[in-house]
Design a protein around this motif. Structure first.
Motif, short mmCIF file in Angstrom:
data_model
loop_
_atom_site.label_atom_id
_atom_site.label_comp_id
_atom_site.label_asym_id
_atom_site.label_seq_id
_atom_site.Cartn_x
_atom_site.Cartn_y
_atom_site.Cartn_z
N GLY A 97 -8.58 2.09 6.53
CA GLY A 97 -7.80 1.11 5.80
C GLY A 97 -8.38 0.87 4.42
N GLU A 100 -7.78 -4.95 -0.31
CA GLU A 100 -7.06 -5.27 -1.53
C GLU A 100 -7.36 -6.70 -1.94
OE1 GLU A 100 -2.92 -4.42 -0.96
OE2 GLU A 100 -3.32 -2.35 -0.35
N LYS A 140 -6.04 -3.99 4.70
CA LYS A 140 -4.77 -3.36 5.05
C LYS A 140 -5.09 -2.15 5.91
CE LYS A 140 -2.20 -5.85 2.25
NZ LYS A 140 -1.17 -6.73 2.65
#
Length: 171
Positions: A97, A100, A140
């Motif tokens: 992942g 962010e 994410k």
């Protein structure tokens, strides 16, 4: 004239491709491996022409371009005088992942009321200034992608007349 050459060249290429496919097809049948007298497997199935049930162990390489390969064990039980497909569960791969950073946000100031000091003087109220706040990074998750059977190595065949259900993994 140029179109006729193209058509002729295309016809020759198609013929060569068909010949290559025709030559490759018999090799698939030639990949059958005899593991014990009367017990054999190819890439997708195993046959048992004996009077016993056989437990066949496979070592399977699961792969996909750009994804690390993984090796899993699979077991196929083949009853007497029958054929069974090899069941393999290739584990999926979850890509790493990312983290962010959300955009900074403005946190407005607030009114701080005045107060009375112990000596009897009064402090006036005031407005505290606002400030920019950076929230923590958000994870994410990566995409999950499937792997496919790349190769099957048939390890051994053992007589097992008390079989468990076929498994596609080490379970």
């Amino acid at each position: 004239m140029g179109q006729k050459r193209f058509a002729a060249g295309f016809g020759i290429a198609a013929g060569l491709f068909a010949a290559a496919v025709g030559l490759a097809a018999p090799q698939a049948a030639a990949e059958t491996v005899e593991l014990a007298p009367g017990v054999s497997c190819d890439r997708v199935a195993c046959w048992n022409d004996t009077d016993d049930t056989y437990r066949i162990t496979h070592r399977v390489t699961c792969d996909r371009i750009g994804v690390p390969a993984v090796v899993v064990d699979a077991t196929t039980y083949v009853p007497a005088h029958s054929k069974r497909n090899i069941l393999v569960d290739c584990p999926a791969y979850t890509e790493p992942g990312t983290f962010e950073n959300p955009p900074p946000r403005w946190e407005p100031g607030e009114w701080v009321p005045g107060r009375m000091n112990p000596d009897g003087t009064r402090e006036p109220g005031h407005h505290s200034p606002g400030k920019w706040v950076q929230d923590p990074a958000v994870h994410k998750p990566g995409d999950t992608v499937s792997r496919h059977v790349e190769s099957i190595e048939h390890v051994r065949a053992v007589v097992d007349n008390n079989p468990r259900p076929n498994t596609g993994s080490a379970g």
